[in-house]
Every structure is written in C-alpha cells, then in structure tokens.
Design a protein around this motif. Structure first.
Motif, PDB file in Angstrom:
ATOM      1  N   LEU A 339      29.182  31.010  34.867  1.00  0.00           N
ATOM      2  CA  LEU A 339      27.886  30.766  34.230  1.00  0.00           C
ATOM      3  C   LEU A 339      26.749  30.729  35.240  1.00  0.00           C
ATOM      4  O   LEU A 339      25.615  31.104  34.917  1.00  0.00           O
ATOM      5  CB  LEU A 339      27.928  29.445  33.449  1.00  0.00           C
ATOM      6  N   ALA A 340      27.043  30.282  36.447  1.00  0.00           N
ATOM      7  CA  ALA A 340      26.004  30.199  37.476  1.00  0.00           C
ATOM      8  C   ALA A 340      26.665  30.066  38.832  1.00  0.00           C
ATOM      9  O   ALA A 340      27.818  29.625  38.955  1.00  0.00           O
ATOM     10  CB  ALA A 340      25.084  29.008  37.217  1.00  0.00           C
ATOM     11  N   GLY A 341      25.939  30.461  39.859  1.00  0.00           N
ATOM     12  CA  GLY A 341      26.450  30.378  41.220  1.00  0.00           C
ATOM     13  C   GLY A 341      26.761  31.755  41.791  1.00  0.00           C
ATOM     14  O   GLY A 341      26.800  32.750  41.059  1.00  0.00           O
ATOM     15  N   THR A 342      26.958  31.792  43.096  1.00  0.00           N
ATOM     16  CA  THR A 342      27.238  33.047  43.800  1.00  0.00           C
ATOM     17  C   THR A 342      28.657  33.002  44.358  1.00  0.00           C
ATOM     18  O   THR A 342      28.917  32.309  45.349  1.00  0.00           O
ATOM     19  CB  THR A 342      26.234  33.270  44.944  1.00  0.00           C
ATOM     20  N   PRO A 343      29.573  33.729  43.736  1.00  0.00           N
ATOM     21  CA  PRO A 343      30.970  33.677  44.187  1.00  0.00           C
ATOM     22  C   PRO A 343      31.269  34.696  45.288  1.00  0.00           C
ATOM     23  O   PRO A 343      30.532  35.663  45.479  1.00  0.00           O
ATOM     24  CB  PRO A 343      31.741  34.022  42.916  1.00  0.00           C
ATOM     25  N   ASP A 344      32.368  34.455  45.976  1.00  0.00           N
ATOM     26  CA  ASP A 344      32.947  35.423  46.912  1.00  0.00           C
ATOM     27  C   ASP A 344      34.204  35.966  46.229  1.00  0.00           C
ATOM     28  O   ASP A 344      35.269  35.363  46.298  1.00  0.00           O
ATOM     29  CB  ASP A 344      33.281  34.737  48.230  1.00  0.00           C
ATOM     30  N   HIS A 345      34.059  37.109  45.555  1.00  0.00           N
ATOM     31  CA  HIS A 345      35.188  37.697  44.832  1.00  0.00           C
ATOM     32  C   HIS A 345      36.208  38.244  45.837  1.00  0.00           C
ATOM     33  O   HIS A 345      35.878  39.063  46.687  1.00  0.00           O
ATOM     34  CB  HIS A 345      34.721  38.841  43.934  1.00  0.00           C
ATOM     35  N   ARG A 346      37.457  37.801  45.699  1.00  0.00           N
ATOM     36  CA  ARG A 346      38.505  38.259  46.605  1.00  0.00           C
ATOM     37  C   ARG A 346      39.684  38.866  45.856  1.00  0.00           C
ATOM     38  O   ARG A 346      40.756  39.049  46.430  1.00  0.00           O
ATOM     39  CB  ARG A 346      38.992  37.105  47.480  1.00  0.00           C
ATOM     40  N   ASP A 347      39.495  39.169  44.597  1.00  0.00           N
ATOM     41  CA  ASP A 347      40.594  39.708  43.796  1.00  0.00           C
ATOM     42  C   ASP A 347      40.730  41.212  43.992  1.00  0.00           C
ATOM     43  O   ASP A 347      39.867  41.861  44.595  1.00  0.00           O
ATOM     44  CB  ASP A 347      40.357  39.406  42.310  1.00  0.00           C
ATOM     45  N   ARG A 348      41.818  41.735  43.461  1.00  0.00           N
ATOM     46  CA  ARG A 348      42.091  43.175  43.521  1.00  0.00           C
ATOM     47  C   ARG A 348      42.135  43.786  42.121  1.00  0.00           C
ATOM     48  O   ARG A 348      42.759  44.820  41.917  1.00  0.00           O
ATOM     49  CB  ARG A 348      43.428  43.428  44.229  1.00  0.00           C
ATOM     50  N   ARG A 349      41.460  43.146  41.165  1.00  0.00           N
ATOM     51  CA  ARG A 349      41.559  43.603  39.786  1.00  0.00           C
ATOM     52  C   ARG A 349      40.211  43.900  39.140  1.00  0.00           C
ATOM     53  O   ARG A 349      40.038  44.935  38.504  1.00  0.00           O
ATOM     54  CB  ARG A 349      42.298  42.553  38.950  1.00  0.00           C
ATOM     55  N   LEU A 350      39.260  43.002  39.260  1.00  0.00           N
ATOM     56  CA  LEU A 350      38.000  43.125  38.529  1.00  0.00           C
ATOM     57  C   LEU A 350      37.135  44.246  39.088  1.00  0.00           C
ATOM     58  O   LEU A 350      36.977  44.383  40.302  1.00  0.00           O
ATOM     59  CB  LEU A 350      37.229  41.812  38.593  1.00  0.00           C
ATOM     60  N   THR A 351      36.552  45.016  38.191  1.00  0.00           N
ATOM     61  CA  THR A 351      35.622  46.060  38.589  1.00  0.00           C
ATOM     62  C   THR A 351      34.257  45.429  38.885  1.00  0.00           C
ATOM     63  O   THR A 351      33.976  44.296  38.469  1.00  0.00           O
ATOM     64  CB  THR A 351      35.455  47.091  37.468  1.00  0.00           C
ATOM     65  N   PRO A 352      33.373  46.142  39.577  1.00  0.00           N
ATOM     66  CA  PRO A 352      32.023  45.607  39.797  1.00  0.00           C
ATOM     67  C   PRO A 352      31.310  45.269  38.495  1.00  0.00           C
ATOM     68  O   PRO A 352      30.552  44.292  38.430  1.00  0.00           O
ATOM     69  CB  PRO A 352      31.317  46.745  40.547  1.00  0.00           C
ATOM     70  N   GLU A 353      31.563  46.060  37.454  1.00  0.00           N
ATOM     71  CA  GLU A 353      30.930  45.799  36.154  1.00  0.00           C
ATOM     72  C   GLU A 353      31.430  44.485  35.559  1.00  0.00           C
ATOM     73  O   GLU A 353      30.655  43.699  35.006  1.00  0.00           O
ATOM     74  CB  GLU A 353      31.190  46.957  35.197  1.00  0.00           C
ATOM     75  N   ARG A 354      32.755  44.244  35.653  1.00  0.00           N
ATOM     76  CA  ARG A 354      33.313  42.997  35.124  1.00  0.00           C
ATOM     77  C   ARG A 354      32.773  41.797  35.896  1.00  0.00           C
ATOM     78  O   ARG A 354      32.481  40.748  35.321  1.00  0.00           O
ATOM     79  CB  ARG A 354      34.841  43.022  35.223  1.00  0.00           C
ATOM     80  N   ARG A 355      32.677  41.946  37.206  1.00  0.00           N
ATOM     81  CA  ARG A 355      32.142  40.852  38.010  1.00  0.00           C
ATOM     82  C   ARG A 355      30.688  40.569  37.650  1.00  0.00           C
ATOM     83  O   ARG A 355      30.278  39.411  37.550  1.00  0.00           O
ATOM     84  CB  ARG A 355      32.272  41.192  39.495  1.00  0.00           C
ATOM     85  N   ALA A 356      29.912  41.654  37.450  1.00  0.00           N
ATOM     86  CA  ALA A 356      28.503  41.485  37.069  1.00  0.00           C
ATOM     87  C   ALA A 356      28.375  40.808  35.719  1.00  0.00           C
ATOM     88  O   ALA A 356      27.385  40.104  35.453  1.00  0.00           O
ATOM     89  CB  ALA A 356      27.797  42.840  37.065  1.00  0.00           C
ATOM     90  N   ASP A 357      29.370  40.996  34.846  1.00  0.00           N
ATOM     91  CA  ASP A 357      29.348  40.367  33.524  1.00  0.00           C
ATOM     92  C   ASP A 357      29.806  38.913  33.555  1.00  0.00           C
ATOM     93  O   ASP A 357      29.823  38.248  32.519  1.00  0.00           O
ATOM     94  CB  ASP A 357      30.240  41.147  32.555  1.00  0.00           C
ATOM     95  N   GLY A 358      30.237  38.427  34.743  1.00  0.00           N
ATOM     96  CA  GLY A 358      30.601  37.021  34.855  1.00  0.00           C
ATOM     97  C   GLY A 358      32.076  36.726  34.955  1.00  0.00           C
ATOM     98  O   GLY A 358      32.469  35.553  34.986  1.00  0.00           O
ATOM     99  N   ALA A 359      32.922  37.747  35.031  1.00  0.00           N
ATOM    100  CA  ALA A 359      34.360  37.502  35.159  1.00  0.00           C
ATOM    101  C   ALA A 359      34.675  37.011  36.566  1.00  0.00           C
ATOM    102  O   ALA A 359      34.114  37.490  37.553  1.00  0.00           O
ATOM    103  CB  ALA A 359      35.145  38.765  34.847  1.00  0.00           C
TER     104      ALA A 359
END
Length: 377
Positions: A339-359
C-alpha cells in the motif's frame, strides 16, 4: 534427451533460439504497420490463457527411508500427464489448502503405454508422477499432513511441472545429494546413465536408514554411486571430500542442507570441477539485509524486521495463516499487496508491471534501513 538441444524452459518445453525468439517478438509487435495500436500484436497468435490446475489422485504410497514416504500421483481418469524434465517440481495444493513444492523423483522417460509406439519421441505424456517427502517435525505442517493424511484414493490439485533446476547434460557430471536432496537429482542420474555421460553420485545422510532410494541408486551402477553416512565416518563430509570424485572439468549438481552447499561452494575452486548448479531446501540466510518495518494496513500495528530475518517470518508471527511455500521468491504463494513504501524486490517471479501494481513477495523482498512498508495482509 537430445544432447544437441538447449536445456528446457521452466515447463519442460524446448527453449527457442534467443535471436529468433527476439526477432519473432519484434515482428509480432510491430508488423505489418509500425506504430498502429490496432496492429501491435500478431492476430495469428492466440491470447494466452491461465493454465488449468491438474487433478491428481494418490495411487501408491511406500516408505523409502526413515520418515520419508514416496507417493505416486496419477490422473483420476487414467489419462496421460504433462511431460517434465529432470529437476522439475510440482506445486501441490494439499487438502488443508496449504501449497507446497516437491521435486519429481520418477523417470521422465516413463511414458504412458500407447498403441502407436512409432512416434513415442514426439509424445509429451506421462502415466504418473513420483514425489518423496520427509517429515519435518519443526516445519510448517505440510510434510506432517502428507505423512498423516495422504493415502491411495486421496485427490489433490497441482500446477503443471515447473523447472528451476534444469539438467544441462554436460559430458562429465558429479551429483551431490544430502538426504532428501536426492529427489531432484535421481531423474538427472537416470538421464546421465541413459545418455552415456561420465557421471558419479555422492549421497550423504546421518545414517543408512535415512537415505531414500539407496537400493534403487545402487542398482543403477554400484561403481558410480557412493553412499556416505555421518555415523560411519565420524561426521559430515567436508566440501573437498564431496568434490573429490569429480571428473576433470565436471559440472556439479548439488541439493542438500545449507551447510553442505556452503562447504561445496567454498571448495569448488580447488577441485577438479568446473561449474556448480544447486538447489536449496529453503531460503538462503539473509546476509546483506538492513532493519526495516512492516505495517499491517494503513492503521495497523508496526512490526520490526531485523536485518537477519525475512519479512515473511515476521508477518507469520502476527498472521499464522499467511500462506507460503518456497521461501525463495519464485513460487508466489506468499504474495501480499503493498500500500505504501519503497521496497527492494528480490524475487524471481514478479514482472515489473506486477511490482508497479503493488505485488510483493515478503519471503525475500526487503527495504532500506528505517523504511516502513505498509502491507494489505
């Protein structure tokens, strides 16, 4: 396996040539009229649809070591199952709703009997899947559920076999298995033997009764299979001892507990081996993390995440029913919404679009020191 072809993709399909895959994607998007929004996609290519879950039934169960059971899973109607490659795993949905990943340990060449055998090489079908599961007293309940409740006749749902530990069939190979880590390696050993590769296997464990498939392994080639137990040798082997049987320039495939992988990684450069492929039982330890905070909802409690722990572990203390499986950032079971905050995504699954949508996958993803991630959980 045709050794002239590249390793398969995650679903066991042959990988296309990289250049032609790029060229095809470019043509699909931009022909026949560059810039036209109505013609950005090749109309001859069908839209992709979500893959339906497999419906499986337990057809056999047997004890293969102390606290290890093997299950055979088949189509309830007796039909063929999707093909798979050595190293693949199944994502099972257990009767409780838990989702867990288990390596397939059968033989990929075990095709369903067909009246027309002339085209067997072109058939992508299997008559049954085999998995082996060790009971983990301190685990998350999945292994105990399998041991206590899954018997012949029980039905399960599963995702199609997926492979993140592909076997490349190098000419010289050393397989290193720790206990239940033999499950993804056993199909590789069969494939190496079938293709006449120079292969060796070292299977380690606490004692002889803890080694799954010992008799099956010896039957493959007693001269190439070494079963080593801690009780007979005064403790676990060192990395150098594990790598000693490696042929010059060999590829090493390793699956086992974290100390075993660490020992092999440290000893690799001084060994005859040339490369290392490995799969972990669970998540790697957090060694480069910073402490941050997760908040449960906009007005919920704040939970501190230490530098050496995952957000998932902290979240599950507050929400014990939060689902999870691999803890390594590739299955997606633990996905939550940011919902809020700046994460450091370290997964090998989510696409940039999914991450932008909040996953967000809290099993591996983190944040900078002092950051607060607000999660919808």
């Amino acid at each position: 396996m045709d050794l002239s072809t590249p390793p398969p993709d995650l679903y066991g399909r042959p990988r296309a040539d990289t250049f032609f895959r790029f060229l095809t994607a470019f043509g699909d998007r931009y022909t026949p009229a560059l810039g036209s929004p109505l013609l950005r996609r090749n109309p001859r290519r069908p839209y992709s649809r979500p893959t339906e879950a497999l419906q499986l039934v337990v057809t056999a169960r047997r004890q293969v070591a102390a606290d290890v059971v093997e299950l055979t899973l088949a189509d309830p109607s007796g039909g063929p199952l999707p093909a798979w490659q050595p190293g693949a795993h199944l994502r099972l949905t257990l009767p409780s709703g838990r989702e867990r990943h288990y390596s397939l340990c059968g033989d990929p060449a075990d095709r369903a009997d067909r009246a027309d055998r002339a085209d067997r090489a072109d058939q992508a079908e299997r008559s049954g899947y085999r998995i082996a599961v060790r009971r983990l007293p301190d685990g998350g309940g999945g292994s105990a559920e399998i041991h206590d409740t899954l018997h012949p006749g029980i039905r399960l749902a599963a995702r199609r076999p997926r492979n993140g530990f592909a076997f490349c069939a190098e000419p010289a190979v050393l397989f290193l298995a720790g206990g239940i880590g033999i499950t993804p390696l056993l199909p590789m050993v069969r494939e190496a033997r079938r293709n006449g590769l120079d292969w060796h296997l070292v299977h380690t464990g606490r004692s002889a009764d803890t080694l799954p498939f010992a008799a099956e392994l010896r039957a493959l080639d007693p001269a190439r299979v070494h079963l080593r137990t801690d009780d007979e040798h005064g403790g676990p082997p060192t990395g150098a001892e594990l790598l000693a049987p490696a042929p010059r320039g060999a590829a090493v495939y390793c699956c086992g507990p974290a100390p075993m992988l660490t020992a092999v990684q440290r000893a690799l450069d001084a060994s005859p081996a040339a490369s290392l492929h490995f799969e972990r039982f669970g998540a790697a330890p957090v060694t480069d993390g910073e402490p941050f905070t997760v908040r449960l909802g906009a007005d919920g409690p704040e939970l501190p995440v230490p530098a050496d722990r995952s957000a998932l572990d902290v979240l599950r203390e507050a929400r014990p029913d939060l689902p999870y499986s691999c803890k390594q950032g590739f299955c997606g079971t633990c996905e939550v919404r940011l919902l809020a905050g700046t994460p450091d995504h370290r997964d090998r699954r989510l696409t940039p679009e999914r991450r932008a949508d909040g996953a967000l996958l809290p099993c591996v993803s983190r944040a900078a020191a002092g950051e607060t991630l607000v999660l919808d959980v």
